[in-house]
Design a protein around this motif. Structure first.
Motif, mmCIF file in Angstrom:
data_model
loop_
_atom_site.group_PDB
_atom_site.id
_atom_site.type_symbol
_atom_site.label_atom_id
_atom_site.label_comp_id
_atom_site.label_asym_id
_atom_site.label_seq_id
_atom_site.Cartn_x
_atom_site.Cartn_y
_atom_site.Cartn_z
ATOM 1 N N ILE A 197 -15.387 -14.023 -57.733
ATOM 2 C CA ILE A 197 -14.661 -14.730 -58.793
ATOM 3 C C ILE A 197 -14.496 -13.767 -59.961
ATOM 4 N N SER A 198 -13.258 -13.558 -60.361
ATOM 5 C CA SER A 198 -13.010 -12.575 -61.418
ATOM 6 C C SER A 198 -12.408 -13.185 -62.672
ATOM 7 N N ASP A 199 -12.036 -14.440 -62.632
ATOM 8 C CA ASP A 199 -11.406 -15.080 -63.783
ATOM 9 C C ASP A 199 -12.413 -15.218 -64.925
ATOM 10 N N PRO A 200 -12.163 -14.568 -66.071
ATOM 11 C CA PRO A 200 -13.132 -14.606 -67.170
ATOM 12 C C PRO A 200 -13.374 -16.005 -67.725
ATOM 13 N N GLU A 201 -12.374 -16.891 -67.668
ATOM 14 C CA GLU A 201 -12.573 -18.263 -68.150
ATOM 15 C C GLU A 201 -13.563 -19.017 -67.273
ATOM 16 N N ILE A 202 -13.435 -18.859 -65.980
ATOM 17 C CA ILE A 202 -14.347 -19.527 -65.048
ATOM 18 C C ILE A 202 -15.754 -18.973 -65.216
ATOM 19 N N LEU A 203 -15.860 -17.666 -65.289
ATOM 20 C CA LEU A 203 -17.183 -17.042 -65.433
ATOM 21 C C LEU A 203 -17.846 -17.448 -66.746
ATOM 22 N N SER A 204 -17.080 -17.556 -67.802
ATOM 23 C CA SER A 204 -17.634 -17.971 -69.089
ATOM 24 C C SER A 204 -18.085 -19.431 -69.047
ATOM 25 N N ALA A 205 -17.329 -20.282 -68.377
ATOM 26 C CA ALA A 205 -17.725 -21.689 -68.254
ATOM 27 C C ALA A 205 -19.046 -21.819 -67.488
ATOM 28 N N ILE A 206 -19.222 -20.997 -66.469
ATOM 29 C CA ILE A 206 -20.494 -20.987 -65.735
ATOM 30 C C ILE A 206 -21.604 -20.472 -66.647
ATOM 31 N N ARG A 207 -21.336 -19.388 -67.343
ATOM 32 C CA ARG A 207 -22.347 -18.744 -68.183
ATOM 33 C C ARG A 207 -22.892 -19.667 -69.274
ATOM 34 N N TYR A 208 -22.027 -20.489 -69.872
ATOM 35 C CA TYR A 208 -22.440 -21.286 -71.024
ATOM 36 C C TYR A 208 -22.656 -22.767 -70.708
ATOM 37 N N LEU A 218 -23.535 -13.525 -60.499
ATOM 38 C CA LEU A 218 -23.547 -13.605 -59.034
ATOM 39 C C LEU A 218 -22.253 -14.195 -58.479
ATOM 40 N N ALA A 219 -21.652 -15.131 -59.189
ATOM 41 C CA ALA A 219 -20.360 -15.672 -58.740
ATOM 42 C C ALA A 219 -19.305 -14.565 -58.720
ATOM 43 N N GLU A 220 -19.415 -13.662 -59.669
ATOM 44 C CA GLU A 220 -18.470 -12.539 -59.706
ATOM 45 C C GLU A 220 -18.785 -11.515 -58.621
ATOM 46 N N THR A 221 -20.047 -11.112 -58.514
ATOM 47 C CA THR A 221 -20.394 -10.005 -57.612
ATOM 48 C C THR A 221 -20.527 -10.431 -56.155
ATOM 49 N N GLU A 222 -20.969 -11.655 -55.912
ATOM 50 C CA GLU A 222 -21.148 -12.106 -54.527
ATOM 51 C C GLU A 222 -19.962 -12.898 -53.998
ATOM 52 N N ALA A 223 -19.341 -13.703 -54.863
ATOM 53 C CA ALA A 223 -18.259 -14.572 -54.401
ATOM 54 C C ALA A 223 -16.880 -14.051 -54.788
#
Length: 189
Positions: free
Chosen positions: A97-108, A90-95
């Motif tokens: 955010i495309s940085d894979p490092e940030i998205l991975s930190a959220i995911r895990y 949701l951070a990627e699709t709604e907000a």
């Protein structure tokens, strides 16, 4: 994305208590990023969005997990784990955010994983030790975080596993993988 814009996007998704928690995680992540040489802006943004999906309906999170290729076995474990991968999506699709490092930190940030990046470790640990947290063992981990990030992370994972075991709850395999990786490869001595 600037801090104020990110906070404006996140605040309506959270309760006031969880928003205060998010602010604590953000400040803790910034402190850890500065101490351990991580990108401060990435740590700040990941921390702000770490609980973005926390209060989404379980059915919505379930659908995201199934439709986006996240491990389906996650659904066999406590639903508290679901908001992390759903939040990354949701951070990627709604907000945007495309940085894979940030998205991975959220995911895990709830389960951890083997071979965590510095940013992933910081967000996991910041969520665990932020100043609003009060439970047995948290002060010890806070002290460790000032000295050795991996040692603090290991202790937080051990505490989590023991907590779940005492409650007769299953432990998600990624959390065991986190523990095993830190023991095998971490700089914890």
């Amino acid at each position: 994305m600037e801090r104020e814009i990110a906070l404006q996007l996140v605040k309506p998704q959270l309760t006031e208590h969880r928003y205060q928690h998010t602010l604590g995680v953000m400040e803790t992540a910034i402190m850890l990023a500065k101490a351990y040489g991580a990108d401060v802006k990435k740590a700040e943004l990941a921390a702000i969005f770490h609980d973005y999906a926390k209060f989404r309906p379980k059915e919505e999170m379930r659908e995201i997990i199934l439709s986006q290729g996240f491990p389906a076995d996650l659904l066999d474990y406590n639903a508290e784990l679901w908001h992390a991968p759903a939040g990354a999506y949701l951070a990627e699709t709604e907000a945007g955010i495309s940085d894979p490092e940030i998205l991975s930190a959220i995911r895990y940030h709830t389960s951890g994983k083997a071979r965590m990046s510095l940013l992933e470790k910081i967000i996991y640990l910041a969520d665990y030790i932020e100043p609003g947290r009060h439970f047995p063992g948290v002060d010890e981990v806070r002290g460790m975080a000032a000295e050795n990030l991996d040692r603090a992370l290991l202790k937080s994972v051990q505490n989590t596993i023991m907590f779940l075991m005492k409650k007769n709850q299953p432990v998600y395999p990624e959390t065991f993988h986190t523990y095993n990786d830190l023991i095998r490869n971490g700089r914890i001595d």
